[in-house]
Design an enzyme around this catalytic site. Structure first.
Site, PDB file in Angstrom:
ATOM      1  N   CYS A   1       1.255  -0.902  -0.207  1.00 11.28           N
ATOM      2  CA  CYS A   1       0.341  -0.370   0.298  1.00 11.28           C
ATOM      3  C   CYS A   1       0.996   1.310   0.010  1.00 11.28           C
ATOM      4  O   CYS A   1       2.311   1.177  -0.417  1.00 11.28           O
ATOM      5  CB  CYS A   1      -0.720  -0.150   1.258  1.00 11.28           C
ATOM      6  SG  CYS A   1      -2.201  -1.281   0.715  1.00 11.28           S
TER       7      CYS A   1
ATOM      8  N   CYS B   1      -6.528  -1.261  -3.129  1.00  6.37           N
ATOM      9  CA  CYS B   1      -8.031  -0.229  -4.241  1.00  6.37           C
ATOM     10  C   CYS B   1      -7.491  -0.075  -5.597  1.00  6.37           C
ATOM     11  O   CYS B   1      -6.395  -0.020  -6.490  1.00  6.37           O
ATOM     12  CB  CYS B   1      -7.577   1.371  -3.588  1.00  6.37           C
ATOM     13  SG  CYS B   1      -8.452   0.842  -1.388  1.00  6.37           S
TER      14      CYS B   1
ATOM     15  N   SER C   1      -4.871  12.077  -3.403  1.00  6.46           N
ATOM     16  CA  SER C   1      -4.703  10.618  -3.353  1.00  6.46           C
ATOM     17  C   SER C   1      -4.500   9.791  -4.893  1.00  6.46           C
ATOM     18  O   SER C   1      -5.374  10.762  -5.626  1.00  6.46           O
ATOM     19  CB  SER C   1      -6.152  10.034  -2.820  1.00  6.46           C
ATOM     20  OG  SER C   1      -6.676   8.680  -3.024  1.00  6.46           O
TER      21      SER C   1
END
Length: 554
Positions: free
Chosen positions: A119, A192, A466
């Site tokens: 991540c 994700c 992000s």
């Protein structure tokens, strides 16, 4: 071997005794000692599948004649930490992870490392450690999450949760749909589902040559990922035997290749922090200008969410990073990889399975790469935007400033419906030092998109975004407000000019007025304690990768 410093000789008898206590046998002393650095945690979906991968790596190490030890580092899920004070710790955790690995690896004099990660800040944190330690290392990223499904439509975290907040606020979805979307968007383990920071950095790591081919896009929970983990465990033993260290792989050529892949994928703007930091740890100095120079010569050929409608699984089934390298092969430079193959050899042998998911350079989604670097009086040292996720209409935009000194204040105004068309939201004092920690603004940008303002409102910040952000959102403004940046002098109603094709970000205020404002600025004071206080005292500008002062190459 380095590990002989802890296990060979009469004087090392106490250390051998301690190793015997861990289960090492007499037959293991001549084997290379391999650290499996795992970021397993129950807190992060991208990491919950790592126990299986730890076992696969361990089997590989032992099959190849090594002896493995699992050690752990912390991890933060940006999606969970976002929108509150927890996000102050996300970027700072990158340096904490690198430091923790250095402490354990040097303390135990391990011979090689398998870095099991997945991540946003954990991926670059492990790579910084690899470059700094410069002992044989290979990276296994745990893989992307498969898409969710709701009402027979594929779903992803950002589009179907973060942006749903704005949709709900406008009454576009009801209470039941809101909660059902929440439950369906993230169906299981993995990073994700789009080209957000986690998957972008995984693709960058493979393109740098630090993962085996196919690793970045092999899906979490699938057997292909287990096989790659097993083979990586075997490969690290060979890398130790041949003394293939990260600095033999992370070179100016491989960094340029990785940036090109990043740009071709329309990756997260956070790589403008992480690639320079990784390069810096490997003894190579690069600047933001590399991204812009290469971006003008690297077409955007894969349109993954958030900018497009494809998912990471589509990229995997289309051939993964090897197929992207194949498309870019005429632009790549010769570079070594942990597979002990040249990157050009990997590119040449790869096949593109779906030419719509991974287009040719002659038929791109956009002629330029995904990231653009803008400069101007607001950002003389540069700022970044994911231009591949900005509509043509909004690539040139002029609006009136609405200024906030923190993310929370801006979010309240957006959610209250007080942000009108032709506005440039300005969020300052969120930079590396001013935040501290340079928080991501996905909650705000997603709410803006969810409320239908992406075609009429822009956002600029000295914080960051992000990888899930889309629309005219410009981050990493350098210098930041607390370091004397002009962003600290912007007032409500000021005209701000954004021109992405011309690479300009300008405040339409006279030099004399700006000088007067700068002379009278009073910065807000934050009471910091613990790690955040130390971080704020040590961190450098976003333009230098937000590395620590003592680590920054001159």
């Amino acid at each position: 071997m380095r590990s002989e410093n802890t296990k060979k000789g009469v004087e090392r008898m106490p250390a051998r005794s301690l190793y015997y206590a861990t289960g090492v046998t007499k037959k293991d002393w001549d084997k290379p000692f391999i650290g499996i650095v795992s970021s397993f945690t129950d807190l992060i979906p991208g990491h919950i599948s790592m126990r299986d991968l730890e076992r696969a790596i361990e089997k590989g190490v032992h099959s190849a004649g090594g002896y493995s030890f699992i050690l752990s580092v912390p991890g933060i899920c940006d999606g969970i930490a976002m929108g509150h004070s927890g996000m102050y710790y996300s970027l700072p955790s990158r340096e904490a992870i690198a430091d923790a690995i250095e402490c354990v690896v040097q303390g135990h004099q391990l011979d090689g490392l398998v870095l099991l990660t997945n991540c946003d800040k954990i991926n670059p944190g492990m790579m910084i450690a690899a470059g700094r330690l410069n002992i044989p290392a290979i990276v296994v990223t745990a893989g992307p999450m498969h898409s969710g499904n709701y009402k027979n439509v594929r779903r992803s975290l950002v589009r179907d949760t973060f942006e749903a907040v704005g949709n709900y606020q406008k009454g576009l979805i009801n209470d039941i749909e809101f909660e059902e979307l929440c439950e369906a968007a993230c169906p299981g383990p993995g990073a994700c589902q789009g080209m957000y920071t986690a998957n972008t950095t995984a693709c960058v790591i493979e393109s740098l040559g630090m993962s085996l081919p196919g690793c970045a896009t092999a899906l979490a929970g699938f057997s292909k990922k287990r096989r790659i983990a097993y083979l990586s465990g075997m490969q690290i033993v060979e890398l130790v035997k041949q003394n293939i260290t990260p600095r033999k792989i992370i070179t100016e050529a491989s960094i340029e290749n990785a940036i090109r892949v990043d740009l071709a994928l329309g990756g997260s703007t956070n790589t403008c922090l992480h690639i320079p930091a990784i390069a810096n740890a490997a003894g190579i100095k690069i600047t933001l200008d590399w991204f812009d120079r290469l971006g003008k010569d690297t077409p955007h050929i894969a349109n993954i969410r958030p900018g497009g409608e494809h998912f990471m699984e589509d990229l995997e089934y289309a051939g993964g990073i090897p197929a992207v390298l194949n498309r870019l092969k005429t632009k790549l430079k010769s570079a070594n990889t942990v597979a002990l193959k040249n990157i050009l050899e990997i590119a040449e042998s790869a096949k593109v399975i779906n030419p719509e998911v991974i287009r040719s350079i002659d038929n791109p989604y956009h002629k330029e790469g995904g990231i653009a670097v803008l400069k101007g009086n607001i950002a003389p040292d540069g700022c970044v935007v994911k231009q591949s996720a900005v509509s043509e209409k909004m690539k040139k935009f002029t609006g009136k400033a609405r200024v906030f000194n923190c993310e929370e204040d801006a979010m309240k105004e957006v959610m209250a419906g007080k942000i009108k068309e032709n506005t440039v939201i300005v969020i300052r004092y969120e930079g590396p030092k001013g935040g501290p920690g340079m928080r991501e603004m996905l909650s705000v940008t997603a709410a803006v998109c969810g409320m239908g303002l992406a075609e009429s409102v822009a956002l600029i910040t000295d914080g960051r975004f992000s990888g899930g952000t889309r629309g005219p959102c410009i981050g990493h403004i350098s210098p930041e407000a607390l370091e004397g940046g002009i962003i600290a002098a912007i007032k409500d109603g000021d005209e701000i000019i954004i021109d992405i094709p011309a690479r300009k970000l300008e405040l339409n205020v006279s030099d004399e007025e700006l000088k007067n404002r700068m002379n009278n600025i009073k910065h807000p004071q934050k009471k910091l304690t613990g790690y955040l206080r130390r971080y704020a005292n040590m961190v450098t500008s976003a333009a230098t990768g937000a590395v620590f002062k003592d680590d920054l190459l001159e």
